[in-house]
Design a protein around this motif. Structure first.
Motif, mmCIF file in Angstrom:
data_model
loop_
_atom_site.group_PDB
_atom_site.id
_atom_site.type_symbol
_atom_site.label_atom_id
_atom_site.label_comp_id
_atom_site.label_asym_id
_atom_site.label_seq_id
_atom_site.Cartn_x
_atom_site.Cartn_y
_atom_site.Cartn_z
ATOM 1 N N THR A 37 0.834 -1.207 0.000
ATOM 2 C CA THR A 37 0.000 0.000 0.000
ATOM 3 C C THR A 37 0.866 1.254 0.000
ATOM 4 N N GLU A 38 1.946 1.203 0.760
ATOM 5 C CA GLU A 38 2.861 2.346 0.799
ATOM 6 C C GLU A 38 3.492 2.576 -0.576
ATOM 7 N N ASP A 90 -9.757 -7.707 3.531
ATOM 8 C CA ASP A 90 -9.958 -7.077 4.846
ATOM 9 C C ASP A 90 -8.773 -6.191 5.220
ATOM 10 N N LEU A 91 -7.554 -6.706 4.998
ATOM 11 C CA LEU A 91 -6.357 -5.956 5.398
ATOM 12 C C LEU A 91 -6.140 -4.738 4.504
ATOM 13 N N PHE A 92 -6.310 -4.890 3.199
ATOM 14 C CA PHE A 92 -6.146 -3.746 2.303
ATOM 15 C C PHE A 92 -7.251 -2.710 2.517
ATOM 16 N N THR A 93 -8.474 -3.165 2.790
ATOM 17 C CA THR A 93 -9.584 -2.234 3.024
ATOM 18 C C THR A 93 -9.326 -1.374 4.257
ATOM 19 N N ALA A 94 -8.678 -1.956 5.255
ATOM 20 C CA ALA A 94 -8.354 -1.187 6.458
ATOM 21 C C ALA A 94 -7.423 -0.017 6.143
ATOM 22 N N LEU A 95 -6.695 -0.127 5.022
ATOM 23 C CA LEU A 95 -5.783 0.946 4.601
ATOM 24 C C LEU A 95 -6.355 1.731 3.408
ATOM 25 N N ASN A 96 -7.622 1.504 3.121
ATOM 26 C CA ASN A 96 -8.315 2.197 2.012
ATOM 27 C C ASN A 96 -7.663 1.934 0.656
ATOM 28 N N GLN A 97 -7.122 0.731 0.494
ATOM 29 C CA GLN A 97 -6.492 0.369 -0.774
ATOM 30 C C GLN A 97 -7.344 -0.669 -1.492
ATOM 31 N N PRO A 98 -7.942 -0.332 -2.644
ATOM 32 C CA PRO A 98 -8.733 -1.313 -3.383
ATOM 33 C C PRO A 98 -7.854 -2.370 -4.052
ATOM 34 N N ILE A 99 -8.373 -3.591 -4.121
ATOM 35 C CA ILE A 99 -7.654 -4.687 -4.767
ATOM 36 C C ILE A 99 -8.581 -5.348 -5.791
ATOM 37 N N ALA A 100 -7.990 -6.184 -6.646
ATOM 38 C CA ALA A 100 -8.763 -6.985 -7.598
ATOM 39 C C ALA A 100 -8.159 -8.375 -7.644
ATOM 40 N N GLN A 101 -9.011 -9.372 -7.799
ATOM 41 C CA GLN A 101 -8.527 -10.741 -7.947
ATOM 42 C C GLN A 101 -8.410 -11.071 -9.428
ATOM 43 N N VAL A 102 -7.238 -11.563 -9.850
ATOM 44 C CA VAL A 102 -7.010 -11.957 -11.237
ATOM 45 C C VAL A 102 -6.528 -13.407 -11.237
ATOM 46 N N LEU A 103 -7.344 -14.313 -11.780
ATOM 47 C CA LEU A 103 -6.998 -15.725 -11.858
ATOM 48 C C LEU A 103 -6.637 -16.056 -13.300
ATOM 49 N N LEU A 128 -6.986 2.874 -12.236
ATOM 50 C CA LEU A 128 -7.977 3.009 -11.174
ATOM 51 C C LEU A 128 -7.346 3.006 -9.780
ATOM 52 N N GLY A 129 -6.016 2.843 -9.718
ATOM 53 C CA GLY A 129 -5.335 2.832 -8.426
ATOM 54 C C GLY A 129 -5.473 1.523 -7.679
ATOM 55 N N VAL A 130 -5.782 0.444 -8.401
ATOM 56 C CA VAL A 130 -6.039 -0.859 -7.790
ATOM 57 C C VAL A 130 -4.766 -1.701 -7.769
ATOM 58 N N ILE A 131 -4.602 -2.529 -6.738
ATOM 59 C CA ILE A 131 -3.526 -3.521 -6.689
ATOM 60 C C ILE A 131 -4.111 -4.871 -7.089
ATOM 61 N N PRO A 132 -3.751 -5.415 -8.264
ATOM 62 C CA PRO A 132 -4.228 -6.746 -8.655
ATOM 63 C C PRO A 132 -3.522 -7.838 -7.844
ATOM 64 N N ILE A 133 -4.284 -8.811 -7.399
ATOM 65 C CA ILE A 133 -3.728 -9.983 -6.719
ATOM 66 C C ILE A 133 -3.935 -11.179 -7.640
ATOM 67 N N VAL A 134 -2.828 -11.759 -8.080
ATOM 68 C CA VAL A 134 -2.846 -12.775 -9.131
ATOM 69 C C VAL A 134 -2.553 -14.152 -8.550
ATOM 70 N N ASN A 135 -3.270 -15.132 -9.049
ATOM 71 C CA ASN A 135 -2.943 -16.526 -8.749
ATOM 72 C C ASN A 135 -3.327 -17.368 -9.951
ATOM 73 N N GLU A 136 -2.759 -18.564 -10.028
ATOM 74 C CA GLU A 136 -3.185 -19.485 -11.070
ATOM 75 C C GLU A 136 -4.598 -19.961 -10.755
ATOM 76 N N ASN A 137 -5.418 -20.096 -11.786
ATOM 77 C CA ASN A 137 -6.777 -20.587 -11.595
ATOM 78 C C ASN A 137 -6.727 -22.101 -11.451
ATOM 79 N N ASP A 138 -6.289 -22.550 -10.257
ATOM 80 C CA ASP A 138 -6.052 -23.975 -10.018
ATOM 81 C C ASP A 138 -7.297 -24.822 -10.231
#
Length: 370
Positions: A37-38, A90-103, A128-138
């Motif tokens: 976030t920083e 939950d943790l990113f929302t506490a810091l007002n940082q939006p995230i997106a899930q990318v599989l 949009l100022g979003v941090i994408p969180i990526v994982n393989e679509n297992d």
């Protein structure tokens, strides 16, 4: 620091989970979230490639070890992925940082239109100022189209978005000549250039932790992929995510793999890093010189051997007579057709195949040299 840069951070299961139980190490994850976030607040574009879905699923289902059957792993990943992204949100929302899930699966990177669309999606999320969180679509990935481990996935994502930095967070502070937990006299490795990386041989275990999929060898493979795409890569301790800021500022922490000069265009990066090679072509010296030094297309006359089964418009690896890979490309013919016309001049193609076709096996626009 250069806040216009793009950073990919890969965190492994060994950093996210407690080794004894596989349960999430919430304090470490919270510190990672704070650091990312920083970085975002400083103006960096940030992508997190996160392992842990299977480990979290095992913990939630009270399994004592990770199963080996692929279908069970996929089911467990479906259980764990929701929990994992909920914790991040939950943790990113506490810091007002939006995230997106990318599989992702490998298929998204193999099809050119999907590859371009994935790149555009990441660009839009950055805007949009979003941090994408990526994982393989297992849950849906089939074995032959799996990335295999998230180290490889992180390098391919970094190449896709043309990142400046790739950080691979693991359970050691830097790369050593051997596992320091087993060999106390192991020497730390601080900086690795491209020539040293090709020659680098360490006593690295092939497997990761009980809950993870990748050992140090997969991290070296990821470093090769990323640095050859012009991306500075760093291996450092996952329990100390605050070090990312220090490393970007120039502090001597972790093992830094220096980026190679990269002049490839986006299409050629896709050919080399996005496509999964289906076969191999072995070339004579004249063909190697023509495509690597003169920038010419690959013609059938220069091919001496064909391996694998592939169709036209699929990717293949190109090798010299010594068995060294020199490049990759998209072929205009399938393996049976190339086997018939190899070693012959292009004007013999209609006679040998019974129909007219392309004069080249791999056109120079579809050719990438190592």
């Amino acid at each position: 620091m250069n806040p216009s840069q793009t950073i990919v951070v890969k965190v492994g299961t060994s950093s996210l989970a407690q080794p004894e139980t596989g349960k999430l190490a919430l304090s470490t994850i919270a510190a990672l979230v704070e650091t990312l976030t920083e970085l975002r607040q400083f103006g960096y574009h940030v992508v997190l490639v996160s392992s842990g879905a299977v480990g979290v699923g095992c913990s939630r289902l009270k399994l004592t070890e990770k199963p080996k059957k692929i279908v069970i792993k996929q089911a467990i990943a479906a259980v764990g992925q929701g929990r994992l992204i909920r914790v991040y949100d939950d943790l990113f929302t506490a810091l007002n940082q939006p995230i997106a899930q990318v599989l992702l699966t490998r298929r998204e990177l193999m099809e050119r239109s999907c590859y371009v669309n994935a790149k555009n999606t990441f660009d839009a999320l950055f805007e949009l100022g979003v941090i994408p969180i990526v994982n393989e679509n297992d849950t849906v990935a089939i074995e032959e189209l799996k990335f295999g481990d998230n180290d490889t996935l992180s390098a391919l994502v970094a190449s896709l978005i043309n990142a400046d930095w790739l950080f691979i967070l693991t359970d050691v502070d830097r790369l050593y000549s051997a596992d320091p937990r087993t060999f106390p006299d192991a020497k730390p490795i601080k900086v690795v250039n491209s020539l040293e990386l090709d020659k680098l041989e360490i006593k690295a275990g092939g497997k990761g932790s009980q809950w993870g999929t990748g050992g140090m060898s997969t991290k070296l493979t990821a470093a090769r992929l990323a640095t050859s795409a012009g991306i500075t890569t760093v291996i450092t301790h996952g329990k100390k995510p605050g070090n990312l800021l220090k490393i970007i500022k120039g502090e001597d922490i972790g093992t830094k793999f220096e980026a190679q000069l990269n002049n490839d265009n986006a299409r050629k990066r896709w050919i080399y890093y996005g496509l999964l090679p289906r076969g191999k072509l072995y070339l004579d010296r004249g063909a190697v010189k023509a495509i690597s030094q003169k920038g010419k297309s690959l013609l059938p006359a220069g091919i001496i051997k064909v391996e694998g089964e592939f169709d036209s418009l699929e990717a293949v690896q190109l090798y010299n007579e010594s068995g060294q890979e020199i490049g990759r490309g998209i072929v205009n013919y399938n393996q049976e057709e190339i086997d018939k016309i190899k070693g012959n001049h292009s004007d013999k193609i209609p006679e040998l195949l019974g129909c007219h076709g392309a004069e080249t096996i791999v056109h120079r626009d579809n050719l990438v040299i190592n």
